[in-house]
Design a protein around this motif. Structure first.
Motif, PDB file in Angstrom:
ATOM      1  N   ARG A  11       0.823  -1.207   0.000  1.00  0.00           N
ATOM      2  CA  ARG A  11       0.000   0.000   0.000  1.00  0.00           C
ATOM      3  C   ARG A  11       0.858   1.259   0.000  1.00  0.00           C
ATOM      4  NH1 ARG A  11      -5.055  -1.234   4.186  1.00  0.00           N
ATOM      5  NH2 ARG A  11      -6.051  -2.862   2.942  1.00  0.00           N
ATOM      6  N   SER A  12       1.864   1.266  -0.815  1.00  0.00           N
ATOM      7  CA  SER A  12       2.757   2.419  -0.867  1.00  0.00           C
ATOM      8  C   SER A  12       3.386   2.522  -2.249  1.00  0.00           C
ATOM      9  CB  SER A  12       3.850   2.298   0.198  1.00  0.00           C
ATOM     10  OG  SER A  12       4.631   1.128  -0.001  1.00  0.00           O
ATOM     11  N   VAL A  13       3.861   3.725  -2.572  1.00  0.00           N
ATOM     12  CA  VAL A  13       4.572   3.961  -3.817  1.00  0.00           C
ATOM     13  C   VAL A  13       6.041   3.640  -3.574  1.00  0.00           C
ATOM     14  CG1 VAL A  13       5.185   5.646  -5.583  1.00  0.00           C
ATOM     15  CG2 VAL A  13       2.924   5.730  -4.524  1.00  0.00           C
ATOM     16  N   LEU A  14       6.582   2.718  -4.372  1.00  0.00           N
ATOM     17  CA  LEU A  14       7.946   2.240  -4.164  1.00  0.00           C
ATOM     18  C   LEU A  14       8.820   2.548  -5.370  1.00  0.00           C
ATOM     19  CD1 LEU A  14       7.134  -1.359  -2.812  1.00  0.00           C
ATOM     20  CD2 LEU A  14       7.565   0.706  -1.462  1.00  0.00           C
ATOM     21  N   ASP A  15      10.105   2.740  -5.116  1.00  0.00           N
ATOM     22  CA  ASP A  15      11.062   2.833  -6.217  1.00  0.00           C
ATOM     23  C   ASP A  15      11.083   1.496  -6.943  1.00  0.00           C
ATOM     24  OD1 ASP A  15      11.836   5.429  -5.608  1.00  0.00           O
ATOM     25  OD2 ASP A  15      13.397   4.760  -4.227  1.00  0.00           O
ATOM     26  N   PHE A  16      10.996   1.555  -8.258  1.00  0.00           N
ATOM     27  CA  PHE A  16      11.003   0.314  -9.030  1.00  0.00           C
ATOM     28  C   PHE A  16      12.437  -0.160  -9.239  1.00  0.00           C
ATOM     29  CE2 PHE A  16      11.237  -1.882 -13.178  1.00  0.00           C
ATOM     30  CZ  PHE A  16      10.517  -3.006 -12.818  1.00  0.00           C
ATOM     31  N   GLN A  17      12.723  -1.343  -8.738  1.00  0.00           N
ATOM     32  CA  GLN A  17      14.030  -1.973  -8.888  1.00  0.00           C
ATOM     33  C   GLN A  17      13.809  -3.399  -9.374  1.00  0.00           C
ATOM     34  OE1 GLN A  17      16.955  -0.530  -8.547  1.00  0.00           O
ATOM     35  NE2 GLN A  17      16.218   1.428  -7.735  1.00  0.00           N
ATOM     36  N   PRO A  18      14.075  -3.666 -10.643  1.00  0.00           N
ATOM     37  CA  PRO A  18      13.838  -5.024 -11.155  1.00  0.00           C
ATOM     38  C   PRO A  18      14.758  -6.036 -10.493  1.00  0.00           C
ATOM     39  CG  PRO A  18      15.075  -3.738 -12.748  1.00  0.00           C
ATOM     40  CD  PRO A  18      14.670  -2.780 -11.665  1.00  0.00           C
ATOM     41  N   ARG A  19      14.328  -7.277 -10.502  1.00  0.00           N
ATOM     42  CA  ARG A  19      15.139  -8.335  -9.901  1.00  0.00           C
ATOM     43  C   ARG A  19      16.472  -8.497 -10.619  1.00  0.00           C
ATOM     44  NH1 ARG A  19      12.318 -11.764  -6.440  1.00  0.00           N
ATOM     45  NH2 ARG A  19      10.062 -11.430  -6.350  1.00  0.00           N
ATOM     46  N   LYS A  20      16.458  -8.332 -11.932  1.00  0.00           N
ATOM     47  CA  LYS A  20      17.674  -8.458 -12.728  1.00  0.00           C
ATOM     48  C   LYS A  20      17.910  -7.147 -13.453  1.00  0.00           C
ATOM     49  CE  LYS A  20      19.746 -11.269 -16.437  1.00  0.00           C
ATOM     50  NZ  LYS A  20      19.493 -12.382 -17.393  1.00  0.00           N
ATOM     51  N   GLU A  23      16.428  -5.979 -17.029  1.00  0.00           N
ATOM     52  CA  GLU A  23      15.407  -6.929 -17.488  1.00  0.00           C
ATOM     53  C   GLU A  23      14.162  -6.798 -16.615  1.00  0.00           C
ATOM     54  OE1 GLU A  23      15.804  -9.087 -20.034  1.00  0.00           O
ATOM     55  OE2 GLU A  23      17.894  -8.561 -20.442  1.00  0.00           O
ATOM     56  N   VAL A  24      12.987  -6.809 -17.248  1.00  0.00           N
ATOM     57  CA  VAL A  24      11.734  -6.722 -16.493  1.00  0.00           C
ATOM     58  C   VAL A  24      10.773  -7.792 -16.992  1.00  0.00           C
ATOM     59  CG1 VAL A  24       9.753  -5.290 -15.864  1.00  0.00           C
ATOM     60  CG2 VAL A  24      11.999  -4.233 -16.134  1.00  0.00           C
ATOM     61  N   GLY A  25      10.224  -8.570 -16.059  1.00  0.00           N
ATOM     62  CA  GLY A  25       9.190  -9.551 -16.376  1.00  0.00           C
ATOM     63  C   GLY A  25       7.851  -9.062 -15.867  1.00  0.00           C
ATOM     64  N   VAL A  26       6.856  -9.024 -16.744  1.00  0.00           N
ATOM     65  CA  VAL A  26       5.534  -8.490 -16.408  1.00  0.00           C
ATOM     66  C   VAL A  26       4.470  -9.517 -16.763  1.00  0.00           C
ATOM     67  CG1 VAL A  26       3.873  -6.644 -16.804  1.00  0.00           C
ATOM     68  CG2 VAL A  26       6.323  -6.135 -16.881  1.00  0.00           C
ATOM     69  N   TYR A  27       3.559  -9.758 -15.818  1.00  0.00           N
ATOM     70  CA  TYR A  27       2.433 -10.666 -16.070  1.00  0.00           C
ATOM     71  C   TYR A  27       1.137  -9.912 -15.813  1.00  0.00           C
ATOM     72  CZ  TYR A  27      -0.456 -14.875 -16.180  1.00  0.00           C
ATOM     73  OH  TYR A  27      -1.401 -15.818 -16.510  1.00  0.00           O
TER      74      TYR A  27
END
Length: 465
Positions: A11-20, A23-27
């Motif tokens: 329930r918060s706005v977070l800095d986006f940090q991909p796992r790799k 590379e970004v995986g989206v479902y």
């Protein structure tokens, strides 16, 4: 500033940090194709299209998965009602859905798996849950997830298990909160709607489909999982529980779009309160205007649909489109290419995809560009036109993209152009012979038709209000 996204789980706005890195995986949970899609269904696809475009613009290599649920109780019911094979109904509606996404300019996903093509992955995952003690098999051959075995159940929707109720099926499951992983084939159901499993013939439950398909195409752990707020519970809650119980890290961020409502109620086929793109087209709303309408509001906002609001969106889109076409006609289309994004636009998009603020930046630039055209400042006009095109392109709305060319609209536009040009020639002739009353009358008649004429150093120019 880097991209920040609202995460439903925290329930918060977070800095986006991909796992790799890089590379970004989206479902994205796609649709159950028991019927043709309506504009409410398509909001999710358009919202995620904007996200995918922005991730790629930000330099990420994106793998985007959007599934199709092509086996479901409702699909079987439709088949029985219509006297058609269930799979023919699913496929026909899948084709309509694909056409609707394409009409709205949504780019195709990297993979679009169907549930029926991944039964093996689903039964493998169910077997793992049984082995871990999180699922059980009934004598009838159904398999249920044991909610009581997973203490973190409710962490996504922030609901307590003891406050949740599910459809009670006496004798079928231990607890009314347990949810189905595998449904045993029942007498009277189509024979081809059953697959082999270790527990007997049957078909998968809704929730296990997405866990299995996300794992197949994105691995045990990926970055973003999303869909509409209407399926956060129970669908996404159940996905998270069963995937976590199987030992999968699963999704790092959960991103949900708000609902598009009609008269305060969520659009739903079962309620009969739906609007298709075709129905809106018959009322004069083109697909570009519909996309602008869906894009111009924040993806997390609930929106009450109205034709007045859609009409305002159409007018706003036409103002932007008219400026770009006007600049291209005056300066050449090549002068509107290669623009950079305004810093304010980038900041808005990085701020949890704040598209209303981003759209406001585009309109400001278009107004300044029109003023530059009126003043004969070609350099400034070209700079603004190129920037407007670049920013609209990020929203999938570049007016010079051939995708938005409609033959009927083009024919009508050509006729209007010719008539306005003739009227302006007549006005110029009247002014040349000092018949200013006639010249003013022509201008007033054009104004009454919604066409504003401005006299500039390069001659009269006109815009549609």
């Amino acid at each position: 500033m880097s991209l920040r996204l609202y995460d439903t789980g925290t329930r918060s706005v977070l800095d986006f940090q991909p796992r790799k890195p890089g590379e970004v995986g989206v479902y994205l949970c796609g649709l159950t194709v028991q019927g043709p899609p309506h504009i409410g269904h398509l909001r999710s696809g358009v919202s995620y299209d904007v996200l995918i475009r922005w991730l790629r613009r930000s330099g990420y290599n994106v793998t985007y998965v959007r599934n199709i649920t092509d086996i479901d109780d409702k699909i079987l019911v439709r088949g029985e009602e219509q006297g058609r094979p269930w799979w023919s109904i699913a496929y026909a509606n899948e084709c309509v859905l694909a056409d609707a996404y394409a009409a709205l300019g949504a780019e195709p996903p990297t993979y679009e798996p169907r549930a029926t093509g991944h039964i093996t992955q689903m039964t493998d995952l169910i077997s793992e849950l049984i082995e871990r003690g999180h699922a059980y098999v009934t004598g009838a051959g159904d398999v249920w997830f044991d909610v009581s075995s997973w203490p973190d159940y409710g962490e996504l929707s922030h609901r307590r298990p003891e406050d949740m109720l599910s459809s009670a099926e006496p004798g079928a499951k231990r607890d009314s909160r347990d949810f189905g992983l595998w449904k045993a084939h029942k007498p009277g159901e189509p024979a081809d709607a059953a697959w082999t499993s270790p527990w007997g013939p049957g078909r998968p439950g809704w929730h296990i489909e997405c866990s299995a398909m996300a794992r197949r195409y994105l691995g045990d752990a990926f970055d973003i999982h999303g869909g509409g707020t209407d399926i956060m519970f129970p669908h996404h809650e159940n996905e998270l529980a069963q995937s976590s119980a199987a030992g999968l890290p699963f999704a790092k961020y959960w991103v949900h779009n708000g609902m598009l409502n009609l008269a305060g109620t969520k659009m739903s086929k079962s309620l009969g309160n739906t609007l298709s793109i075709g129905a809106l087209g018959e009322k004069g709303f083109g697909t570009a205007a519909i996309r602008y309408y869906l894009t111009g509001v924040h993806y997390r906002s609930a929106v009450d649909f109205s034709e007045d609001a859609l009409g305002e969106a159409r007018s706003a889109w036409e103002r932007l489109s008219n400026f770009v076409h006007r600049a291209a006609d005056a300066l050449g289309a090549e002068a509107t290419i290669g623009g950079s994004l305004a810093p304010e636009f980038t900041a808005a998009m990085d701020d949890d995809l704040n598209t209303p603020a981003a759209v406001a930046v585009i309109h400001d630039s278009a107004r300044e560009g029109n003023a530059a055209l009126d003043a004969g400042d070609d350099a400034a006009a070209a700079r603004h036109a190129a920037a407007v095109r670049a920013m609209l392109d990020q929203l999938g709305l570049d007016p010079l993209d051939p995708h938005w060319d409609d033959p009927g609209d083009a024919k009508l536009t050509g006729a209007v152009d010719a008539l306005v040009k003739l009227a302006l020639e007549q006005r110029a002739e009247a002014r040349a012979r000092k018949d200013y009353a006639a010249a003013d009358r022509i201008r007033d008649e054009l104004s009454g038709a919604g066409i504003t004429v401005k006299d500039t150093p390069r001659g009269p120019v006109w815009t549609v209000n």
